[in-house]
Design a protein around this motif. Structure first.
Motif, PDB file in Angstrom:
ATOM      1  N   PHE A  64       0.823  -1.205   0.000  1.00 59.94           N
ATOM      2  CA  PHE A  64       0.000   0.000   0.000  1.00 59.94           C
ATOM      3  C   PHE A  64       0.861   1.261   0.000  1.00 59.94           C
ATOM      4  CE2 PHE A  64      -3.059  -3.156   1.399  1.00 59.94           C
ATOM      5  CZ  PHE A  64      -4.197  -2.787   0.700  1.00 59.94           C
ATOM      6  N   ASN A  65       2.043   1.147  -0.624  1.00 57.67           N
ATOM      7  CA  ASN A  65       2.941   2.284  -0.804  1.00 57.67           C
ATOM      8  C   ASN A  65       3.183   2.515  -2.287  1.00 57.67           C
ATOM      9  OD1 ASN A  65       3.967   3.140   1.995  1.00 57.67           O
ATOM     10  ND2 ASN A  65       4.221   0.920   2.035  1.00 57.67           N
ATOM     11  N   PHE A  66       3.395   3.768  -2.650  1.00 59.28           N
ATOM     12  CA  PHE A  66       3.632   4.113  -4.044  1.00 59.28           C
ATOM     13  C   PHE A  66       5.002   3.668  -4.516  1.00 59.28           C
ATOM     14  CE2 PHE A  66       0.564   7.808  -3.434  1.00 59.28           C
ATOM     15  CZ  PHE A  66      -0.434   7.228  -4.207  1.00 59.28           C
ATOM     16  N   GLU A  67       5.058   3.158  -5.745  1.00 58.63           N
ATOM     17  CA  GLU A  67       6.300   3.094  -6.491  1.00 58.63           C
ATOM     18  C   GLU A  67       6.432   4.448  -7.206  1.00 58.63           C
ATOM     19  OE1 GLU A  67       8.307   0.922  -5.761  1.00 58.63           O
ATOM     20  OE2 GLU A  67       7.840  -1.117  -6.434  1.00 58.63           O
ATOM     21  N   MET A  69       6.293   5.521 -10.348  1.00 61.67           N
ATOM     22  CA  MET A  69       5.278   5.882 -11.327  1.00 61.67           C
ATOM     23  C   MET A  69       3.920   6.121 -10.664  1.00 61.67           C
ATOM     24  SD  MET A  69       5.683   6.133 -14.760  1.00 61.67           S
ATOM     25  CE  MET A  69       6.633   4.770 -15.417  1.00 61.67           C
ATOM     26  N   GLY A  70       3.612   5.355  -9.637  1.00 65.27           N
ATOM     27  CA  GLY A  70       2.353   5.541  -8.921  1.00 65.27           C
ATOM     28  C   GLY A  70       2.290   6.887  -8.233  1.00 65.27           C
ATOM     29  N   LYS A  71       3.404   7.301  -7.644  1.00 64.23           N
ATOM     30  CA  LYS A  71       3.451   8.602  -6.970  1.00 64.23           C
ATOM     31  C   LYS A  71       3.283   9.739  -7.975  1.00 64.23           C
ATOM     32  CE  LYS A  71       6.220   9.172  -3.508  1.00 64.23           C
ATOM     33  NZ  LYS A  71       7.431   9.361  -2.652  1.00 64.23           N
ATOM     34  N   GLU A  72       3.927   9.599  -9.134  1.00 66.36           N
ATOM     35  CA  GLU A  72       3.785  10.620 -10.181  1.00 66.36           C
ATOM     36  C   GLU A  72       2.318  10.774 -10.585  1.00 66.36           C
ATOM     37  OE1 GLU A  72       6.299   9.890 -13.515  1.00 66.36           O
ATOM     38  OE2 GLU A  72       8.133   9.871 -12.330  1.00 66.36           O
ATOM     39  N   LEU A  73       1.640   9.646 -10.731  1.00 68.61           N
ATOM     40  CA  LEU A  73       0.232   9.679 -11.115  1.00 68.61           C
ATOM     41  C   LEU A  73      -0.636  10.331 -10.044  1.00 68.61           C
ATOM     42  CD1 LEU A  73      -0.358   6.184 -12.747  1.00 68.61           C
ATOM     43  CD2 LEU A  73      -0.788   8.394 -13.823  1.00 68.61           C
ATOM     44  N   ALA A  74      -0.418   9.936  -8.803  1.00 66.16           N
ATOM     45  CA  ALA A  74      -1.272  10.402  -7.708  1.00 66.16           C
ATOM     46  C   ALA A  74      -1.160  11.909  -7.492  1.00 66.16           C
ATOM     47  CB  ALA A  74      -0.911   9.656  -6.427  1.00 66.16           C
ATOM     48  N   PHE A  75       0.025  12.452  -7.688  1.00 67.09           N
ATOM     49  CA  PHE A  75       0.235  13.863  -7.386  1.00 67.09           C
ATOM     50  C   PHE A  75       0.211  14.764  -8.624  1.00 67.09           C
ATOM     51  CE2 PHE A  75       1.813  11.758  -3.607  1.00 67.09           C
ATOM     52  CZ  PHE A  75       1.340  12.575  -2.594  1.00 67.09           C
ATOM     53  N   GLU A  76       0.004  14.169  -9.802  1.00 64.20           N
ATOM     54  CA  GLU A  76      -0.113  14.971 -11.026  1.00 64.20           C
ATOM     55  C   GLU A  76      -1.525  15.535 -11.127  1.00 64.20           C
ATOM     56  OE1 GLU A  76       0.437  17.192 -13.710  1.00 64.20           O
ATOM     57  OE2 GLU A  76       2.239  15.916 -13.542  1.00 64.20           O
ATOM     58  N   ILE A  77      -1.643  16.851 -11.331  1.00 60.56           N
ATOM     59  CA  ILE A  77      -2.955  17.483 -11.403  1.00 60.56           C
ATOM     60  C   ILE A  77      -3.398  17.750 -12.838  1.00 60.56           C
ATOM     61  CG2 ILE A  77      -2.763  18.519  -9.114  1.00 60.56           C
ATOM     62  CD1 ILE A  77      -2.007  21.146 -10.446  1.00 60.56           C
TER      63      ILE A  77
END
Length: 274
Positions: A64-67, A69-77
């Protein structure tokens, strides 16, 4: 592109979720990253375990932690940039990338029946079973929609489930593949800054030397990680891809490459082969 074959006994394709669930889980992890109970409490989608597993297979999360690419997606607006990231995700996953890269301009003009995707996976031994391929096709369609390549249409009233491609889908795929290739080469150059480019003739000699060392194209994951050839050991590490741009290397830097990438290198013996 990433042309290695992953040595992994688990052939299960991502399944059991949808694009809505993927976006909702990204948002939940963003709010409560690492806190499994907290994430499950704020998650508003369905099938959280299947959704997380699909995202993990595609390199978006680990647990349940970002890799990255996942972090980039989650914080991209920016929605368009999000689509670009999703496209990189699917083109970094071999069963998706191989299907998309084989399609011609003519294929993108028409709609693609989802059965064509399943058939391709079956022929190329992707998917743990036919049931897995059936369910995985829906996840693939979800990512097609998230990446902006087209619309995933569920079959109704006698019509089949299909992908309706956007007019610029082929262009987007080709451009993204070039970006990924360039990024892979750049990462390797950063990792080994002492290596310059080889001339075309020297590149051919190096490639020939490497080909002479490798007797089998695939090595079973359960077998030894060492293969003897031409008097020295070639170390094989599963699930690692190294892309090196060899255009104008010097001979001494070829030696440095072999030593860095493959272990011990006998200068006196192996330079003769190069």
């Amino acid at each position: 592109m990433n042309d290695f074959i992953e040595l992994n006994n688990d052939k299960t394709l991502p399944y059991g979720t949808s694009w809505e669930n993927i976006l909702k889980l990204l948002e939940a992890i963003k709010k409560k990253q690492g806190d499994e109970k907290g994430i499950k409490a704020v998650y508003t989608g369905a099938k959280i375990d299947a959704t997380r597993k699909a995202m993990e297979t595609l390199g978006l999360v680990k647990g349940f932690n970002f890799e990255k690419m996942g972090k980039e997606l989650a914080f991209e607006i920016n929605e368009e940039k999000k689509k670009e990231i999703f496209l990189k995700v699917i083109l970094n996953y071999q069963p998706y990338e191989l299907f998309l890269s084989r399609l011609s301009e003519e294929d993108f003009v028409r709609e693609t029946d989802i059965e064509e995707v399943k058939s391709f996976w079956g022929k190329h031994d992707f998917g743990a079973s036919q049931n897995n391929r059936n369910e995985a096709a829906n996840v693939f369609g979800s990512f097609i929609q998230l990446s902006g390549l087209g619309e995933f249409i569920t079959g109704r009233r006698g019509k089949t489930t299909r992908i309706k491609w956007n007019p610029d889908a082929k262009k987007l795929i080709d451009e993204t593949i070039k970006i990924l290739d360039a990024s892979s080469t750049q990462e390797q150059q950063i990792e080994h800054p002492q290596l310059n480019d080889l001339s075309k003739e020297e590149t051919q000699k190096v490639v020939k030397a490497i080909e002479n060392q490798i007797k089998e194209p695939l090595i079973d994951n359960q077998s030894s990680n060492l293969m003897q050839s031409n008097g020295h050991s070639l170390k094989i590490s599963p699930n690692i891809t190294i892309n090196v741009d060899m255009t104008d290397w010097e001979i001494d830097k070829i030696q440095a490459f072999f030593k860095a990438a493959y272990g011990e290198f006998d200068n006196g013996k192996d330079v003769e082969n190069i």
